[in-house]
Design an enzyme around this catalytic site. Structure first.
Site, PDB file in Angstrom:
ATOM      1  N   ASP A 176      53.348 -17.986  12.525  1.00 17.59           N
ATOM      2  CA  ASP A 176      52.471 -16.958  11.982  1.00 17.59           C
ATOM      3  C   ASP A 176      53.428 -16.146  11.130  1.00 17.59           C
ATOM      4  O   ASP A 176      54.238 -15.384  11.664  1.00 17.59           O
ATOM      5  CB  ASP A 176      51.867 -16.100  13.094  1.00 17.59           C
ATOM      6  CG  ASP A 176      50.912 -15.059  12.536  1.00 17.59           C
ATOM      7  OD1 ASP A 176      51.288 -14.383  11.543  1.00 17.59           O
ATOM      8  OD2 ASP A 176      49.815 -14.899  13.075  1.00 17.59           O
ATOM      9  N   HIS A 177      53.386 -16.328   9.824  1.00 19.55           N
ATOM     10  CA  HIS A 177      54.487 -15.784   9.020  1.00 19.55           C
ATOM     11  C   HIS A 177      54.525 -14.254   9.048  1.00 19.55           C
ATOM     12  O   HIS A 177      55.543 -13.668   8.740  1.00 19.55           O
ATOM     13  CB  HIS A 177      54.478 -16.337   7.591  1.00 19.55           C
ATOM     14  CG  HIS A 177      53.469 -15.713   6.694  1.00 19.55           C
ATOM     15  ND1 HIS A 177      52.132 -16.007   6.767  1.00 19.55           N
ATOM     16  CD2 HIS A 177      53.594 -14.788   5.706  1.00 19.55           C
ATOM     17  CE1 HIS A 177      51.486 -15.291   5.851  1.00 19.55           C
ATOM     18  NE2 HIS A 177      52.346 -14.545   5.193  1.00 19.55           N
ATOM     19  N   HIS A 239      47.030 -13.215  11.928  1.00 19.54           N
ATOM     20  CA  HIS A 239      47.909 -12.110  11.527  1.00 19.54           C
ATOM     21  C   HIS A 239      47.454 -10.761  12.095  1.00 19.54           C
ATOM     22  O   HIS A 239      48.251 -10.013  12.665  1.00 19.54           O
ATOM     23  CB  HIS A 239      47.989 -12.002   9.999  1.00 19.54           C
ATOM     24  CG  HIS A 239      48.330 -13.294   9.310  1.00 19.54           C
ATOM     25  ND1 HIS A 239      49.258 -14.182   9.810  1.00 19.54           N
ATOM     26  CD2 HIS A 239      47.874 -13.854   8.163  1.00 19.54           C
ATOM     27  CE1 HIS A 239      49.357 -15.229   8.984  1.00 19.54           C
ATOM     28  NE2 HIS A 239      48.521 -15.056   7.982  1.00 19.54           N
TER      29      HIS A 239
HETATM   30  C1  BG6 Z   1      48.175 -16.479   4.485  1.00 14.20           C
HETATM   31  C2  BG6 Z   1      46.758 -16.657   4.079  1.00 14.20           C
HETATM   32  O1  BG6 Z   1      48.342 -16.767   5.841  1.00 14.20           O
HETATM   33  O2  BG6 Z   1      48.581 -15.142   4.234  1.00 14.20           O
HETATM   34  C3  BG6 Z   1      46.543 -16.270   2.634  1.00 14.20           C
HETATM   35  O3  BG6 Z   1      46.364 -18.010   4.275  1.00 14.20           O
HETATM   36  C4  BG6 Z   1      47.098 -14.890   2.358  1.00 14.20           C
HETATM   37  O4  BG6 Z   1      45.148 -16.315   2.302  1.00 14.20           O
HETATM   38  C5  BG6 Z   1      48.512 -14.764   2.882  1.00 14.20           C
HETATM   39  O5  BG6 Z   1      47.076 -14.677   0.973  1.00 14.20           O
HETATM   40  C6  BG6 Z   1      49.041 -13.346   2.760  1.00 14.20           C
HETATM   41  O6  BG6 Z   1      50.380 -13.333   3.131  1.00 14.20           O
HETATM   42  P1  BG6 Z   1      51.413 -12.289   2.531  1.00 14.20           P
HETATM   43  O7  BG6 Z   1      52.707 -12.641   3.148  1.00 14.20           O
HETATM   44  O8  BG6 Z   1      51.384 -12.486   1.058  1.00 14.20           O
HETATM   45  O9  BG6 Z   1      50.914 -10.936   2.918  1.00 14.20           O
END
Ligand code: BG6
Length: 478
Positions: A176-177, A239
């Site tokens: 989950d980045h 997230h």
């Molecule tokens: C991803 C989603 O997990 O997170 C995308 O699939 C989204 O739809 C993205 O744009 C947003 O990540 P960050 O790191 O740019 O806030």
């Protein structure tokens, strides 16, 4: 940092995720000396590529971050390509041979990292073949998977079942980045270090918590995927849930994986499930139309999107916990595409009783996770250092976040270290799915009136009314 040894097998090695995130992250580790001599990367995908062609694409993926040709070429020499059909057993045997050859060549101690940068419907098939074709070695064997981890509680269970035949829970790294973002990682440390702040986090002092993950971009070229997901599955289930978990969980005994997951498990188990009626009262969905000038397309006009799509691009909702600590405190969450700005933030709004622990009336603490201009903590909208309120102090050094690692790099180091602290565990995930399933099912049973918000706005009016009904309002409003 000490050098790490491993053979990475990247399923989906020709794809977008690999080129946008994984290769730059691995290169970052290479530059830091964490990956040095003893590593190799096998990229697999269906198309027939030569090693040389593949290496060329790897170098191209780095051009935005570096111009040291020599270093990039040396890095790319560790990359090998294998054309691969995920359903063909023979291909796994070929993969196994190549991996053990590289193991000898680069002396990687038989450590393997299997990275699934492919469509989720293949995760189970690949894991089962890794098992049946005997790819696992006597070194460590770690499986990394990207979301979406299932589409519902049932499908997540099925997927998990197919993975756990081959990999145990402590070998599975669910990415989950957001858990790789510095401010999200630091939140627990901040809580442990700031006693007033930690003491304030409960229903005695907090009026409400707000978590916003807004994006100004639309769905871009991901219409095909997005049509099967919507924000509920794309952002809320994972997230947003992980962030409210990090705010709401009890203080962990220690800053290690076991202690963190213990308190996380508890907090997700205490999510107060909605009834179908409460879905309508507590959750709002939206889909973007054109912007006021007509220049930005409506969601339904995007590529690979159904002209009558009922998929939501905006969600706002009220989440509650059934716990002594948080009972009665609304956690308002919201996420959407085509909002006025990209912002990832947590706002903690205090009530008057908080004065007894030294927090002045009408105080809001804002934790900016990653807006365009960096992570920061604000008290009533100003830098906490200037706020004259001794609630929270972090970072101790001004330039702390200047040296922060990019999320994928930081998570990649954890994988190499065998540290699951910033990954999602199965029991947490189950409860997040159960919660979200109730909303999904209710919504799928009714046709929404879409589009219902203009691009570049804060979503449908109902998103503000949701808070107004409780006598509250969004701290971040346009
Ligand atoms: C991803 C989603 O997990 O997170 C995308 O699939 C989204 O739809 C993205 O744009 C947003 O990540 P960050 O790191 O740019 O806030």
């Amino acid at each position: 940092a000490a050098e790490k040894k491993a053979v990475f097998i990247i399923f989906g090695g020709s794809g977008d995720l690999a080129h946008r995130k994984l290769y730059p992250a691995l290169y970052g580790l290479y530059k830091a000396g964490i990956l040095k001599e003893h590593f190799a990367v096998i990229g697999t995908a269906r198309r027939a590529w030569s090693d040389n062609y593949y290496r060329g694409t790897v170098v191209t993926s780095l051009l935005d971050i570096d111009d040291d040709q020599e270093k990039m070429q040396a890095f790319a020499k560790h990359f090998f390509y294998q054309s691969h059909d995920v359903t063909d057993s023979d291909h796994y045997i070929a993969l196994k041979k190549l991996a053990s050859k590289l193991d000898d060549q680069f002396e990687t101690d038989q450590n393997r990292i299997y990275y699934m940068a492919i469509a989720p419907r293949f995760f189970g098939t690949v894991a089962e073949h890794i098992n049946s074709e005997g790819l696992k070695t006597s070194g460590y064997n770690r499986l990394v998977i990207e979301k979406p981890f299932g589409r519902s509680y049932d499908s997540a269970c099925e997927l998990n079942g197919s993975l756990t035949k081959t990999f145990s829970e402590n070998e599975i790294y669910r990415m989950d980045h957001y858990l790789g973002k510095q401010m999200v990682q630091q939140l627990t440390r901040i809580r442990l270090k700031n006693k007033t702040f930690e003491k304030s986090l409960n229903n005695k002092y907090v009026s409400n918590v707000q978590v916003t993950l807004s994006e100004s971009l639309g769905v871009e070229d991901r219409g095909g995927y997005y049509e099967t997901a919507g924000v509920l599955r794309d952002m809320i289930q994972n997230h947003i849930m992980q962030i409210i978990g990090a705010v709401a969980m009890d203080e962990p005994a220690k800053l290690d994986s076991e202690s963190i997951h213990e308190v996380k498990r508890e907090v997700f188990a205490s999510l107060k499930d909605l009834t179908p009626d409460e879905v309508d009262k507590n959750f709002v969905r939206g889909q973007y139309g054109e912007d006021i000038t007509g220049k930005q397309k409506a969601y339904r006009d995007e590529d690979n999107v159904d002209a009558n799509s009922d998929i939501e691009t905006f969600v706002a909702g009220k989440v509650e916990f059934d716990s002594e600590r948080w009972g009665g405190v609304p956690f308002y969450v919201r996420s959407g595409k085509r909002m006025p700005a990209k912002s990832s933030r947590i706002d903690i709004v205090y009530n008057d009783a908080a004065e007894e622990i030294g927090i002045r009336p009408n105080t809001t603490v804002t934790i900016l996770i990653e807006p365009e201009d960096g992570s920061y903590i604000l008290v009533n909208g100003i830098d906490y250092l200037e706020s004259n309120q001794d609630i929270i102090k972090f970072p101790e050094k001004e330039d702390y976040f200047d040296h922060a690692r990019e999320a994928y790099e930081s998570l990649m180091i954890d994988i190499l270290d065998g540290n699951q602290i910033h990954f999602t565990m199965w029991d947490e995930l189950q409860n997040a799915w159960k919660y979200v399933d109730i909303i999904r099912q209710k919504w799928d049973s009714e046709t929404p009136d879409f589009p219902n918000y203009e691009s570049n706005t804060m979503g449908p009016d109902a998103a503000s009314e949701l808070l107004e009904k409780d006598g509250n309002s969004w701290v971040w409003a346009d």
